[in-house]
Enzyme design. Structure first.
Site, PDB file in Angstrom:
ATOM      1  N   ASP A   8      32.108  55.298  27.661  1.00  0.00           N
ATOM      2  CA  ASP A   8      33.245  54.393  27.847  1.00  0.00           C
ATOM      3  C   ASP A   8      34.493  55.208  27.499  1.00  0.00           C
ATOM      4  O   ASP A   8      34.395  56.347  27.053  1.00  0.00           O
ATOM      5  CB  ASP A   8      33.114  53.177  26.910  1.00  0.00           C
ATOM      6  N   SER A   9      35.652  54.596  27.665  1.00  0.00           N
ATOM      7  CA  SER A   9      36.885  55.296  27.325  1.00  0.00           C
ATOM      8  C   SER A   9      37.096  55.368  25.816  1.00  0.00           C
ATOM      9  O   SER A   9      38.007  56.063  25.368  1.00  0.00           O
ATOM     10  CB  SER A   9      38.063  54.560  27.949  1.00  0.00           C
ATOM     11  N   GLU A 153      41.902  50.205  19.903  1.00  0.00           N
ATOM     12  CA  GLU A 153      41.624  51.589  19.491  1.00  0.00           C
ATOM     13  C   GLU A 153      42.423  51.973  18.240  1.00  0.00           C
ATOM     14  O   GLU A 153      41.926  52.692  17.390  1.00  0.00           O
ATOM     15  CB  GLU A 153      41.982  52.564  20.622  1.00  0.00           C
ATOM     16  N   CYS A 185      36.019  43.450  29.796  1.00  0.00           N
ATOM     17  CA  CYS A 185      36.243  44.838  29.362  1.00  0.00           C
ATOM     18  C   CYS A 185      35.416  44.982  28.093  1.00  0.00           C
ATOM     19  O   CYS A 185      35.444  44.081  27.231  1.00  0.00           O
ATOM     20  CB  CYS A 185      37.728  45.058  29.071  1.00  0.00           C
ATOM     21  N   HIS A 187      35.793  46.591  25.539  1.00  0.00           N
ATOM     22  CA  HIS A 187      36.566  46.607  24.292  1.00  0.00           C
ATOM     23  C   HIS A 187      36.807  45.191  23.757  1.00  0.00           C
ATOM     24  O   HIS A 187      36.968  45.001  22.556  1.00  0.00           O
ATOM     25  CB  HIS A 187      37.950  47.235  24.534  1.00  0.00           C
TER      26      HIS A 187
HETATM   27  N1  DGL Z   1      36.178  49.421  27.974  1.00  0.00           N
HETATM   28  C1  DGL Z   1      36.583  49.632  29.275  1.00  0.00           C
HETATM   29  C2  DGL Z   1      36.232  48.512  30.220  1.00  0.00           C
HETATM   30  O1  DGL Z   1      35.229  47.880  30.029  1.00  0.00           O
HETATM   31  C3  DGL Z   1      37.818  50.418  29.577  1.00  0.00           C
HETATM   32  C4  DGL Z   1      39.030  50.046  28.855  1.00  0.00           C
HETATM   33  C5  DGL Z   1      40.156  51.010  29.134  1.00  0.00           C
HETATM   34  O2  DGL Z   1      40.013  52.170  28.757  1.00  0.00           O
HETATM   35  O3  DGL Z   1      41.146  50.594  29.718  1.00  0.00           O
HETATM   36  O4  DGL Z   1      36.917  48.255  31.180  1.00  0.00           O
END
Ligand code: DGL
Length: 259
Positions: A8-9, A153, A185, A187
């Site tokens: 993931d990011s 984050e 998302c 996150h």
């Molecule tokens: N966690 C990610 C998602 O599910 C990416 C969030 C991001 O880096 O913008 O979309």
């Protein structure tokens, strides 16, 4: 022992790792938080595709993975087709917003969808919503949340700036009697507490992590995987990350790598 790569990011995919670690055994799991390039959701399609390809290449070259979990809605939306085409021998599971269960279980027929700008504008999401529109008539309140990933984050979710954003996004849903919100998302489950507080109702928040774990297990069992024993995990990051937060979430440390 089977090897699985998950990425993931940033911190978001760890919510998926948590669900994976509850049911997947006899496996070595490698996780990459690509914080150097976060947030993905505010990058171009070309950039997100390149990050996904680089990480997958890294996993294959350095860890000889058998399966890949794209623990990111944004990267799934942009890159999953290309990854499947490029690596047909790899078991690949992506992440899709939990819109279907939300439509099935809403009582007010009003569902909120929170996701990154890239996920909401992507074809994959548009096709999904169109496909589901014949299940029942439900009004979707789609809301892109630029900036939210950075607050998660950076550990600044409780700041005034973040609260103002969240209230502006959620108040229309609250007024409209939305009873179910899709956390589109990976996150966003990390912001569940504050979302519930702002909604101030018994809103149901749905994410996809359990469904991803189940899907991966099904695919692994089909290949003859013996799901007994331990799951060993190793965590890597490409940039800055809140190490304390990671340790609290997964009880493990995280190591820096350059891709
Ligand atoms: N966690 C990610 C998602 O599910 C990416 C969030 C991001 O880096 O913008 O979309």
């Amino acid at each position: 022992m089977l090897k699985i790569g998950v990425f993931d990011s940033g911190l978001g995919g760890l919510t998926v790792v948590k669900s994976l670690s509850q049911i997947i055994k006899n496996t070595e799991l490698f996780y990459i938080a690509d914080t150097k390039n976060a947030p993905y959701g505010e990058k171009t399609t070309e950039q997100i595709l390149q990050y996904s390809l680089d990480i997958t290449h890294y996993f294959i070259k350095n860890h000889q993975i058998d399966a890949l979990v794209v623990a990111c809605n944004t990267a799934t939306s942009v890159a999953i087709k290309t990854l499947r085409k490029k690596y047909p021998e790899l078991i690949i599971v992506g992440t899709e917003p939990a819109v279907k269960p939300a439509i099935e279980q809403t009582k007010t027929a009003k569902v909120g969808v929170l996701a990154t700008p890239a996920t909401l504008r992507g074809d994959k999401y548009q096709v999904l919503v169109k496909k589901l529109s014949n299940i029942k008539e439900v009004k979707l309140f789609e809301q892109a949340c630029p900036g939210l990933v950075e607050h998660i984050e950076n550990g600044t979710l409780e700041n005034k700036e973040s609260l103002i954003l969240l209230e502006a996004w959620l108040n229309p849903m609250k007024k409209a009697d939305v009873d179910t919100i899709v956390l589109g998302c990976t996150h966003y489950p990390l912001a569940s507490k504050i979302i519930k507080k702002i909604m101030a109702t018994d809103v149901v928040l749905l994410d996809s992590s359990k469904a991803i774990a189940k899907r991966l297990l099904t695919l692994l069992l089909e290949t003859g995987h013996k799901n007994e024993g331990e799951l060993y995990s190793k965590f890597y990051t490409t940039g800055k990350i809140d190490e304390k937060f990671v340790e609290n979430l997964i009880r493990s440390s995280i190591e820096f790598i350059a891709l």
